[in-house]
Design an enzyme around this catalytic site. Structure first.
Site, PDB file in Angstrom:
ATOM      1  N   TYR A 137     -22.674  -0.533  35.013  1.00 28.45           N
ATOM      2  CA  TYR A 137     -22.473  -0.148  36.250  1.00 28.45           C
ATOM      3  C   TYR A 137     -23.266   0.896  36.988  1.00 28.45           C
ATOM      4  CZ  TYR A 137     -18.403  -3.340  37.460  1.00 28.45           C
ATOM      5  OH  TYR A 137     -17.975  -4.414  37.527  1.00 28.45           O
ATOM      6  N   CYS A 169     -23.889 -10.837  33.604  1.00 31.32           N
ATOM      7  CA  CYS A 169     -23.626  -9.603  32.618  1.00 31.32           C
ATOM      8  C   CYS A 169     -22.368  -9.821  31.734  1.00 31.32           C
ATOM      9  CB  CYS A 169     -23.790  -8.234  33.506  1.00 31.32           C
ATOM     10  SG  CYS A 169     -24.714  -8.491  34.715  1.00 31.32           S
ATOM     11  N   CYS A 217     -26.418  -2.003  37.981  1.00 30.50           N
ATOM     12  CA  CYS A 217     -26.328  -2.887  39.042  1.00 30.50           C
ATOM     13  C   CYS A 217     -25.944  -2.190  40.290  1.00 30.50           C
ATOM     14  CB  CYS A 217     -25.361  -4.063  38.581  1.00 30.50           C
ATOM     15  SG  CYS A 217     -23.804  -3.807  38.692  1.00 30.50           S
ATOM     16  N   THR A 232     -15.354 -13.453  37.259  1.00 32.70           N
ATOM     17  CA  THR A 232     -16.805 -13.456  37.808  1.00 32.70           C
ATOM     18  C   THR A 232     -17.636 -14.538  37.394  1.00 32.70           C
ATOM     19  OG1 THR A 232     -16.422 -11.050  37.869  1.00 32.70           O
ATOM     20  CG2 THR A 232     -18.717 -11.748  38.064  1.00 32.70           C
ATOM     21  N   GLU A 268     -14.190  -3.903  44.161  1.00 31.12           N
ATOM     22  CA  GLU A 268     -15.069  -4.581  42.853  1.00 31.12           C
ATOM     23  C   GLU A 268     -15.599  -3.332  42.083  1.00 31.12           C
ATOM     24  OE1 GLU A 268     -17.417  -5.786  39.774  1.00 31.12           O
ATOM     25  OE2 GLU A 268     -18.233  -4.637  41.488  1.00 31.12           O
ATOM     26  N   CYS A 276     -23.407  -8.968  43.237  1.00 28.00           N
ATOM     27  CA  CYS A 276     -23.457  -9.416  41.873  1.00 28.00           C
ATOM     28  C   CYS A 276     -24.140 -10.595  41.439  1.00 28.00           C
ATOM     29  CB  CYS A 276     -22.020  -9.111  41.395  1.00 28.00           C
ATOM     30  SG  CYS A 276     -21.473 -10.023  39.978  1.00 28.00           S
ATOM     31  N   GLU A 323     -15.240 -14.497  42.465  1.00 24.33           N
ATOM     32  CA  GLU A 323     -14.204 -14.582  41.295  1.00 24.33           C
ATOM     33  C   GLU A 323     -13.139 -15.772  41.425  1.00 24.33           C
ATOM     34  OE1 GLU A 323     -15.594 -11.439  42.480  1.00 24.33           O
ATOM     35  OE2 GLU A 323     -16.064 -10.948  40.670  1.00 24.33           O
ATOM     36  N   HIS A 380     -19.921  -3.347  28.993  1.00 27.21           N
ATOM     37  CA  HIS A 380     -19.697  -3.709  30.374  1.00 27.21           C
ATOM     38  C   HIS A 380     -19.920  -2.289  31.471  1.00 27.21           C
ATOM     39  CE1 HIS A 380     -19.706  -6.757  33.440  1.00 27.21           C
ATOM     40  NE2 HIS A 380     -18.724  -6.688  33.981  1.00 27.21           N
TER      41      HIS A 380
HETATM   42 FE1  SF4 Z   1     -21.971  -8.165  38.583  1.00 27.34          FE
HETATM   43 FE2  SF4 Z   1     -22.982  -5.701  38.054  1.00 27.34          FE
HETATM   44 FE3  SF4 Z   1     -20.831  -6.893  36.561  1.00 27.34          FE
HETATM   45 FE4  SF4 Z   1     -23.426  -7.718  36.230  1.00 27.34          FE
HETATM   46  S1  SF4 Z   1     -22.594  -5.796  35.666  1.00 27.34           S
HETATM   47  S2  SF4 Z   1     -21.586  -9.047  36.368  1.00 27.34           S
HETATM   48  S3  SF4 Z   1     -23.972  -7.549  38.362  1.00 27.34           S
HETATM   49  S4  SF4 Z   1     -20.720  -6.339  38.702  1.00 27.34           S
HETATM   50 FE    FE Z   2     -18.171  -6.725  37.531  1.00 26.41          FE
END
Ligand code: SF4
Ligand code: FE
Length: 483
Positions: free
Chosen positions: A298, A104, A301, A191, A445, A100, A259, A294
């Site tokens: 997913y 984002c 990423c 995060t 996660e 990560c 985190e 958000h």
């Molecule tokens: Fe991390 Fe993926 Fe969340 Fe972006 S979308 S902060 S890369 S877990």
């Molecule tokens: Fe996340």
């Protein structure tokens, strides 16, 4: 200012006076402490890629406020094309980090606040949107990293904020004057917050009239007086404090985002940084917008992370001499299928996006929540298949120090070898990468990042339009609708 690169980002963190604790100690400089290096490296890469001619087109955008070239991580989506580029960029970067890169969350918070403040002003006659635009311009101009701070500790989950025994279980306003507000409480699972410049605080759920003090959205620097960050543990994190890099699996970029529990002990926020204060009816809308933006991510990423897991698993099959076995090939196909299914969902919810009253584009929330729900299952299955193919050695292998030991190193070298052509150290490195990417913290996660599975199911039900589906069925079954 010009777009930052990774080094300028690191230097800008040095200039902050951020209060971070880890392992019971106050950290002097997170930039120089090995525990934080992977997270900082991953975030720094997002700044560097804005200057790389091969990635620049995806990683930068044009500000709709100023017309300047900005980081896409501070951009407000102006079209479905922007939403699609977001997903493509996330997959691209995750393929390079295998972890990560944290930016984002704040980006989604910027877009959610942008759209909701506009609608609040239209309906209530407030001036939150203009304030927010000024704040956004400051973030874009200075290319700052923003942590999106939503999740409250929540205490007794059966009680709303105002009924909690301890009022600090949700962030709330404790004082107001003509200069600003004072807030108290905490945000959990934050995060990337210890290596962010700013945090954008939002309510964590829909609220009722009695919860007015808890309906607060505002922005503050991460090193504001009264803010304390307590860094969370991750699986095998102390391996970062050892000599050598093999046992870490992904020494450069780590596992997940890093985190923290962020304490807000009577923190002052000036009015120009307050974007909701008491308008409880809009708390739910802000949460829904942020969560859907958000959850869109997913399948981007996590698809990029899965690309690396599939690559590592294929390599392990080769090291083990099993790459040609038909069941191994079939399992790799299954991993690809699951990964591309996730990606399809993220691309689809972006293509089906639509403008909000502010002009900023929002994803299709039903599809975005479906993607995240799939992530809570598919990543576990991808990890399971990877463990199946890679073998048990990642769970039992000795350390890098044993491999390089004067006396016993030759035994580790000899007995952890696979096919003759590949050095033992390569096989061990790849096994550690698989261990790092498919282990405890990484899986949790995928389950709870961007909200727990049940949170998606609630939104899926709300968006499902079951009444319409019943009508379709009744028509075909020859049942007349009652007037
Ligand atoms: Fe991390 Fe993926 Fe969340 Fe972006 S979308 S902060 S890369 S877990
Ligand atoms: Fe996340």
């Amino acid at each position: 200012m010009a777009l930052r690169d990774g080094n300028s980002y690191r230097e800008s963190l040095r200039a902050l006076n951020i209060k971070v604790y880890a392992f019971g100690e106050k950290i002097d400089s997170i930039v120089d402490h090995p525990l934080f290096q992977p997270h900082i490296n991953a975030a720094a890469l997002t700044f560097d890629l804005a200057h790389d001619p091969t990635t620049e087109a995806l990683v930068t955008a044009t500000s709709h406020l100023t017309g300047s070239k900005i980081s896409r991580f501070t951009h407000i989506h102006q079209s479905t094309d922007d939403l699609i580029k977001k997903v493509k960029m996330l997959r691209l970067i995750a393929g390079k980090t295998g972890s990560c890169y944290q930016r984002c969350v704040g980006w989604d918070a910027l877009n959610a606040n942008y759209t909701v403040t506009y609608e609040m002003d239209q309906e209530l006659g407030t001036d939150y949107h203009q304030r927010f635009r000024r704040y956004l311009e400051y973030i874009q101009d200075n290319d700052l990293m923003v942590a999106g701070a939503m999740t409250d500790p929540k205490g007794d989950r059966g009680l709303p904020p105002a009924k909690q025994k301890d009022p600090d279980m949700f962030v709330h306003v404790v004082a107001k004057n003509d200069k600003g507000i004072v807030i108290r409480g905490a945000k959990v699972h934050q995060t990337g917050i210890v290596n962010s410049h700013e945090m954008l605080i939002m309510p964590t759920m829909a609220m009722g009239e009695e919860d007015g003090d808890y309906a607060v959205a505002c922005a503050l620097p991460t090193d504001s007086p009264g803010v304390i960050h307590i860094f969370g543990r991750q699986t095998n994190d102390t391996r970062r404090l050892e000599k050598g890099d093999l046992d870490q699996g992904n020494a450069e970029y780590g596992t997940v985002g890093g985190e923290a529990l962020t304490i807000l002990e009577d923190v002052f926020v000036p009015w120009e940084r307050v974007f909701m204060c008491g308008e409880y009816k809009y708390a739910g809308l802000l949460v829904e917008r942020f969560a859907s933006y958000h959850r869109q991510n997913y399948g981007g990423c996590k698809a990029g992370v899965s690309d690396v897991i599939i690559g590592a698993t294929t390599a392990m099959a080769e090291y083990n001499g099993a790459a040609k076995a038909s069941h191994v090939r079939d399992k790799i196909v299954e991993m690809v299928h699951l990964t591309e299914t996730l990606y399809c969902g993220s691309i689809a919810c972006s293509c089906e996006g639509a403008p909000t009253p502010s002009g900023a584009y929002f994803v299709n929330p039903l599809l975005a929540n479906t993607v995240k729900q799939n992530v809570t299952r598919f990543i576990y299955e991808i990890a399971r298949l990877s463990h199946d193919i890679s073998g048990g050695c990642m769970a039992t292998m000795p350390s890098e120090k044993d491999l390089h030991h004067d006396e016993i190193g030759k035994y580790v070298e000899k007995y952890f070898r696979g096919v003759d052509e590949a050095p033992t150290e390569e096989r061990m490195r790849m096994a550690r990468l698989v261990e790092n990417m498919t282990g405890g913290t990484a899986l949790v996660e995928s389950m709870h990042g961007a909200g727990s599975p049940q949170a998606q199911r609630v939104m899926i039900l709300r968006q499902a339009n079951l009444g319409h589906k019943v009508k379709l069925a009744k028509k075909l079954a020859g049942i007349k609708e009652e007037k």
